[in-house]
Motif scaffolding. Structure first.
Motif, PDB file in Angstrom:
ATOM      1  N   ALA A  23      43.059  26.352  56.577  1.00 21.47           N
ATOM      2  CA  ALA A  23      42.210  25.831  55.507  1.00 21.47           C
ATOM      3  C   ALA A  23      42.613  26.443  54.171  1.00 21.47           C
ATOM      4  O   ALA A  23      42.639  25.754  53.147  1.00 21.47           O
ATOM      5  CB  ALA A  23      40.741  26.126  55.813  1.00 21.47           C
ATOM      6  N   MET A  24      42.915  27.735  54.180  1.00 18.21           N
ATOM      7  CA  MET A  24      43.350  28.388  52.940  1.00 18.21           C
ATOM      8  C   MET A  24      44.637  27.734  52.431  1.00 18.21           C
ATOM      9  O   MET A  24      44.814  27.523  51.226  1.00 18.21           O
ATOM     10  CB  MET A  24      43.580  29.879  53.167  1.00 18.21           C
ATOM     11  N   ALA A  25      45.524  27.394  53.356  1.00 22.04           N
ATOM     12  CA  ALA A  25      46.780  26.744  52.962  1.00 22.04           C
ATOM     13  C   ALA A  25      46.491  25.374  52.360  1.00 22.04           C
ATOM     14  O   ALA A  25      47.122  24.971  51.371  1.00 22.04           O
ATOM     15  CB  ALA A  25      47.703  26.622  54.179  1.00 22.04           C
ATOM     16  N   GLU A  26      45.524  24.646  52.945  1.00 22.90           N
ATOM     17  CA  GLU A  26      45.175  23.328  52.394  1.00 22.90           C
ATOM     18  C   GLU A  26      44.593  23.469  50.986  1.00 22.90           C
ATOM     19  O   GLU A  26      44.958  22.726  50.069  1.00 22.90           O
ATOM     20  CB  GLU A  26      44.181  22.603  53.307  1.00 22.90           C
ATOM     21  N   VAL A  27      43.693  24.426  50.817  1.00 25.76           N
ATOM     22  CA  VAL A  27      43.092  24.649  49.497  1.00 25.76           C
ATOM     23  C   VAL A  27      44.177  25.007  48.481  1.00 25.76           C
ATOM     24  O   VAL A  27      44.190  24.495  47.350  1.00 25.76           O
ATOM     25  CB  VAL A  27      42.019  25.760  49.561  1.00 25.76           C
ATOM     26  N   ALA A  28      45.094  25.874  48.886  1.00 28.23           N
ATOM     27  CA  ALA A  28      46.184  26.279  47.992  1.00 28.23           C
ATOM     28  C   ALA A  28      46.987  25.057  47.554  1.00 28.23           C
ATOM     29  O   ALA A  28      47.327  24.909  46.373  1.00 28.23           O
ATOM     30  CB  ALA A  28      47.088  27.293  48.702  1.00 28.23           C
ATOM     31  N   ASP A  86      47.066  23.723  43.707  1.00 30.38           N
ATOM     32  CA  ASP A  86      48.304  24.282  43.138  1.00 30.38           C
ATOM     33  C   ASP A  86      48.210  25.792  42.962  1.00 30.38           C
ATOM     34  O   ASP A  86      48.507  26.340  41.895  1.00 30.38           O
ATOM     35  CB  ASP A  86      48.633  23.636  41.780  1.00 30.38           C
ATOM     36  N   LEU A  87      47.745  26.469  44.001  1.00 29.05           N
ATOM     37  CA  LEU A  87      47.680  27.928  44.007  1.00 29.05           C
ATOM     38  C   LEU A  87      48.557  28.442  45.146  1.00 29.05           C
ATOM     39  O   LEU A  87      48.909  27.690  46.055  1.00 29.05           O
ATOM     40  CB  LEU A  87      46.237  28.388  44.237  1.00 29.05           C
ATOM     41  N   THR A  88      48.860  29.725  45.112  1.00 30.35           N
ATOM     42  CA  THR A  88      49.579  30.278  46.257  1.00 30.35           C
ATOM     43  C   THR A  88      48.555  30.568  47.369  1.00 30.35           C
ATOM     44  O   THR A  88      47.366  30.820  47.098  1.00 30.35           O
ATOM     45  CB  THR A  88      50.288  31.602  45.899  1.00 30.35           C
ATOM     46  N   ALA A  89      49.038  30.548  48.600  1.00 30.80           N
ATOM     47  CA  ALA A  89      48.153  30.847  49.729  1.00 30.80           C
ATOM     48  C   ALA A  89      47.625  32.273  49.604  1.00 30.80           C
ATOM     49  O   ALA A  89      46.470  32.553  49.964  1.00 30.80           O
ATOM     50  CB  ALA A  89      48.899  30.655  51.047  1.00 30.80           C
ATOM     51  N   ALA A  90      48.439  33.175  49.059  1.00 29.59           N
ATOM     52  CA  ALA A  90      48.015  34.577  48.909  1.00 29.59           C
ATOM     53  C   ALA A  90      46.856  34.683  47.924  1.00 29.59           C
ATOM     54  O   ALA A  90      45.919  35.463  48.141  1.00 29.59           O
ATOM     55  CB  ALA A  90      49.197  35.427  48.427  1.00 29.59           C
ATOM     56  N   HIS A  91      46.900  33.879  46.868  1.00 30.05           N
ATOM     57  CA  HIS A  91      45.798  33.900  45.890  1.00 30.05           C
ATOM     58  C   HIS A  91      44.506  33.422  46.559  1.00 30.05           C
ATOM     59  O   HIS A  91      43.451  34.049  46.416  1.00 30.05           O
ATOM     60  CB  HIS A  91      46.146  33.009  44.695  1.00 30.05           C
ATOM     61  N   VAL A  92      44.586  32.327  47.294  1.00 28.10           N
ATOM     62  CA  VAL A  92      43.397  31.779  47.959  1.00 28.10           C
ATOM     63  C   VAL A  92      42.859  32.792  48.973  1.00 28.10           C
ATOM     64  O   VAL A  92      41.649  33.051  49.037  1.00 28.10           O
ATOM     65  CB  VAL A  92      43.725  30.436  48.651  1.00 28.10           C
ATOM     66  N   GLU A  93      43.748  33.396  49.735  1.00 25.01           N
ATOM     67  CA  GLU A  93      43.314  34.379  50.734  1.00 25.01           C
ATOM     68  C   GLU A  93      42.665  35.583  50.057  1.00 25.01           C
ATOM     69  O   GLU A  93      41.657  36.113  50.534  1.00 25.01           O
ATOM     70  CB  GLU A  93      44.500  34.827  51.599  1.00 25.01           C
ATOM     71  N   GLY A  94      43.236  36.007  48.933  1.00 21.51           N
ATOM     72  CA  GLY A  94      42.671  37.147  48.211  1.00 21.51           C
ATOM     73  C   GLY A  94      41.239  36.894  47.790  1.00 21.51           C
ATOM     74  O   GLY A  94      40.371  37.768  47.917  1.00 21.51           O
ATOM     75  N   VAL A 132      40.316  18.962  55.206  1.00 15.89           N
ATOM     76  CA  VAL A 132      39.001  18.740  54.606  1.00 15.89           C
ATOM     77  C   VAL A 132      39.084  17.706  53.486  1.00 15.89           C
ATOM     78  O   VAL A 132      38.219  16.833  53.351  1.00 15.89           O
ATOM     79  CB  VAL A 132      38.446  20.067  54.040  1.00 15.89           C
ATOM     80  N   PHE A 133      40.146  17.800  52.689  1.00 13.08           N
ATOM     81  CA  PHE A 133      40.181  17.030  51.441  1.00 13.08           C
ATOM     82  C   PHE A 133      40.865  15.676  51.623  1.00 13.08           C
ATOM     83  O   PHE A 133      41.947  15.416  51.085  1.00 13.08           O
ATOM     84  CB  PHE A 133      40.828  17.878  50.341  1.00 13.08           C
ATOM     85  N   LEU A 141      36.373  26.266  48.357  1.00 11.82           N
ATOM     86  CA  LEU A 141      36.168  27.089  49.563  1.00 11.82           C
ATOM     87  C   LEU A 141      34.812  26.799  50.202  1.00 11.82           C
ATOM     88  O   LEU A 141      34.681  26.767  51.430  1.00 11.82           O
ATOM     89  CB  LEU A 141      36.299  28.578  49.214  1.00 11.82           C
ATOM     90  N   TRP A 142      33.777  26.579  49.366  1.00 14.02           N
ATOM     91  CA  TRP A 142      32.468  26.209  49.924  1.00 14.02           C
ATOM     92  C   TRP A 142      32.555  24.893  50.689  1.00 14.02           C
ATOM     93  O   TRP A 142      31.938  24.735  51.748  1.00 14.02           O
ATOM     94  CB  TRP A 142      31.424  26.081  48.808  1.00 14.02           C
ATOM     95  N   MET A 143      33.310  23.948  50.164  1.00  9.85           N
ATOM     96  CA  MET A 143      33.447  22.663  50.865  1.00  9.85           C
ATOM     97  C   MET A 143      34.100  22.855  52.226  1.00  9.85           C
ATOM     98  O   MET A 143      33.696  22.244  53.215  1.00  9.85           O
ATOM     99  CB  MET A 143      34.268  21.679  50.015  1.00  9.85           C
ATOM    100  N   VAL A 144      35.104  23.727  52.273  1.00  8.25           N
ATOM    101  CA  VAL A 144      35.750  24.014  53.555  1.00  8.25           C
ATOM    102  C   VAL A 144      34.740  24.629  54.522  1.00  8.25           C
ATOM    103  O   VAL A 144      34.614  24.198  55.685  1.00  8.25           O
ATOM    104  CB  VAL A 144      36.951  24.976  53.373  1.00  8.25           C
ATOM    105  N   GLN A 145      33.986  25.607  54.035  1.00  8.73           N
ATOM    106  CA  GLN A 145      33.038  26.288  54.933  1.00  8.73           C
ATOM    107  C   GLN A 145      31.922  25.335  55.376  1.00  8.73           C
ATOM    108  O   GLN A 145      31.492  25.378  56.530  1.00  8.73           O
ATOM    109  CB  GLN A 145      32.455  27.523  54.248  1.00  8.73           C
ATOM    110  N   ASP A 146      31.473  24.469  54.475  1.00  6.52           N
ATOM    111  CA  ASP A 146      30.451  23.482  54.856  1.00  6.52           C
ATOM    112  C   ASP A 146      30.981  22.541  55.935  1.00  6.52           C
ATOM    113  O   ASP A 146      30.242  22.086  56.805  1.00  6.52           O
ATOM    114  CB  ASP A 146      30.026  22.650  53.637  1.00  6.52           C
ATOM    115  N   THR A 147      32.260  22.231  55.874  1.00  2.00           N
ATOM    116  CA  THR A 147      32.848  21.269  56.813  1.00  2.00           C
ATOM    117  C   THR A 147      33.169  21.913  58.156  1.00  2.00           C
ATOM    118  O   THR A 147      32.823  21.380  59.215  1.00  2.00           O
ATOM    119  CB  THR A 147      34.142  20.669  56.218  1.00  2.00           C
TER     120      THR A 147
END
Ligand code: FES
Length: 164
Positions: free
Chosen positions: A51-56, A60-68, A10-11, A37-43
């Protein structure tokens, strides 16, 4: 049958520039998780593990944080949904006013086999949700970002036609 397709990031390009602009409004980039996350869902229409991995990675977040966070908020879709997302309140006050019949009418007229499933034409997904804050106006329905109150089963064919 679900076909596996390669994840499209997305980014990149304009979307990356838009995110960079959003980041200027936050004290740190981790704080921009919800808009990202809204940008991902809009796209993509939903938020996959990829997508969660890309956002992470970009924040600079962990994938677990984004998934949570993504799984905490029900407005983020964790599986593909139809082009139009229909949410019908079936909490008790609306239920006693016939919300179940409204749900049944949406399932019938969209062609969705069941709640949460996507219609064969890919246009609709119907879900029951908790109180939409319009208990005096049964039955309230959200179609994408459009709030419609006082929905009765006989209004459903016209509503579905409007979004089809
Ligand atoms: S119970 Fe349906 S909107 Fe509140």
């Amino acid at each position: 049958m679900h076909q596996k397709t390669e994840y499209q990031p997305v980014f990149t390009g304009d979307q990356r520039r838009k995110l960079d602009e959003i980041l200027t409004r936050y004290p740190n980039k981790q704080a921009a998780l919800l808009p990202a996350l809204w940008m991902v869902q809009d796209t993509h229409g939903w938020i996959s593990q990829a997508a969660m991995a890309e956002v992470a990675e970009v924040l600079d977040l962990t994938a677990a944080h984004v998934e949570g966070v993504a799984t905490f908020y029900t407005m983020f879709h964790k599986h593909p949904v139809g082009e139009h997302f229909i949410q019908v309140c079936t909490t008790s006050p609306c239920n006693v006013c016939g919300a179940e019949d409204v749900v049944a009418a949406f399932l019938q007229h969209t062609g969705c086999d069941e709640l949460g499933a996507t219609s064969p034409d890919g246009k609709f997904t119907v879900l029951e949700v908790e109180c939409l804050g319009a208990c005096g106006f049964a039955t309230p329905v959200l179609i994408d970002d459009d709030f419609i109150d006082g929905v009765t089963p006989d209004m459903v064919p016209e509503l579905v036609a409007r979004y089809r």
